[in-house]
Design a protein around this motif. Sequence first.
Motif, PDB file in Angstrom:
ATOM      1  N   ARG A   3      54.151 -77.224  43.073  1.00  0.00           N
ATOM      2  CA  ARG A   3      55.126 -76.793  41.814  1.00  0.00           C
ATOM      3  C   ARG A   3      54.297 -76.029  40.807  1.00  0.00           C
ATOM      4  NH1 ARG A   3      57.338 -75.154  37.878  1.00  0.00           N
ATOM      5  NH2 ARG A   3      59.517 -75.564  37.346  1.00  0.00           N
TER       6      ARG A   3
ATOM      7  N   ASN B  77      54.448 -71.993  40.167  1.00  0.00           N
ATOM      8  CA  ASN B  77      54.684 -71.570  38.919  1.00  0.00           C
ATOM      9  C   ASN B  77      53.660 -70.672  38.170  1.00  0.00           C
ATOM     10  OD1 ASN B  77      56.499 -71.916  36.309  1.00  0.00           O
ATOM     11  ND2 ASN B  77      54.646 -72.734  35.398  1.00  0.00           N
ATOM     12  N   SER B  78      52.398 -70.892  38.509  1.00  0.00           N
ATOM     13  CA  SER B  78      51.495 -70.046  38.144  1.00  0.00           C
ATOM     14  C   SER B  78      51.299 -68.735  38.931  1.00  0.00           C
ATOM     15  CB  SER B  78      49.948 -70.936  38.079  1.00  0.00           C
ATOM     16  OG  SER B  78      49.617 -71.022  39.423  1.00  0.00           O
TER      17      SER B  78
ATOM     18  N   SER C 126      57.236 -67.015  39.891  1.00  0.00           N
ATOM     19  CA  SER C 126      57.451 -67.380  38.238  1.00  0.00           C
ATOM     20  C   SER C 126      58.289 -66.388  37.520  1.00  0.00           C
ATOM     21  CB  SER C 126      56.238 -67.905  37.450  1.00  0.00           C
ATOM     22  OG  SER C 126      55.334 -66.764  37.492  1.00  0.00           O
TER      23      SER C 126
ATOM     24  N   ASP D 189      63.882 -69.549  38.675  1.00  0.00           N
ATOM     25  CA  ASP D 189      63.788 -70.306  37.406  1.00  0.00           C
ATOM     26  C   ASP D 189      63.202 -71.728  37.816  1.00  0.00           C
ATOM     27  OD1 ASP D 189      65.863 -72.146  38.448  1.00  0.00           O
ATOM     28  OD2 ASP D 189      67.670 -70.842  37.680  1.00  0.00           O
ATOM     29  N   ALA D 190      63.361 -72.556  36.805  1.00  0.00           N
ATOM     30  CA  ALA D 190      62.488 -73.857  36.964  1.00  0.00           C
ATOM     31  C   ALA D 190      63.169 -74.592  38.193  1.00  0.00           C
ATOM     32  CB  ALA D 190      62.463 -74.761  35.799  1.00  0.00           C
TER      33      ALA D 190
ATOM     34  N   LEU E  37      62.354 -73.139  41.485  1.00  0.00           N
ATOM     35  CA  LEU E  37      60.845 -73.495  41.694  1.00  0.00           C
ATOM     36  C   LEU E  37      60.658 -74.720  42.245  1.00  0.00           C
ATOM     37  CD1 LEU E  37      58.892 -71.762  38.815  1.00  0.00           C
ATOM     38  CD2 LEU E  37      58.816 -71.076  41.192  1.00  0.00           C
ATOM     39  N   ASP E  38      61.416 -75.683  41.647  1.00  0.00           N
ATOM     40  CA  ASP E  38      61.285 -77.268  42.183  1.00  0.00           C
ATOM     41  C   ASP E  38      61.955 -76.966  43.507  1.00  0.00           C
ATOM     42  OD1 ASP E  38      60.544 -77.959  39.824  1.00  0.00           O
ATOM     43  OD2 ASP E  38      62.428 -78.650  39.146  1.00  0.00           O
TER      44      ASP E  38
END
Length: 166
Positions: A4, A8-9, A14, A18-19, A22-23
Amino acid sequence: MNIRGILNSTSFFSVVLDAGQLDDLAAATSEVRFGRGEVLMRQGEIGTAMYVLTDGKVTVSVHQPGGDKTVATLGPGEVVGEMAVITGERRSATVKAKGRVTALEITKAALAPLLAAEPKLAHRFGTMIEQRTGELTGRRDKVRQSISVGLGREQIAARMTSYYSG
């Protein structure tokens, strides 16, 4: 860093996801390893996965009359194989491990639920690929026509929508 955190990086994801997305993508992503000289993908193949490089380097080459030409060396944090997985196009280059390589493998099957839940993601991925193509053009201008499908974001989004809906 966990899967994760790596996604995100990586701006390719990213900036687009959205969060929660990404999960979901992290849960469907796996870590893979390649040995020195091992082929991650071959020019002309149908792509089933893209990779986020986390350790090691790869060479990217295109077959041209007169032999193969290395057009780039990529390392940690870079994405390879995205065009084939996003649009269904055949691989535009061959990618080989220079040494030991660790990468995150993201398959079409991992992306499909995200796109089904949020069709507008195709346009956001199209924009990201269009930007990446522009960046890569500066690095590879002599072989640009050999490695780029020459599509804009709307065309990429349309191909992605068609590829993932069929």
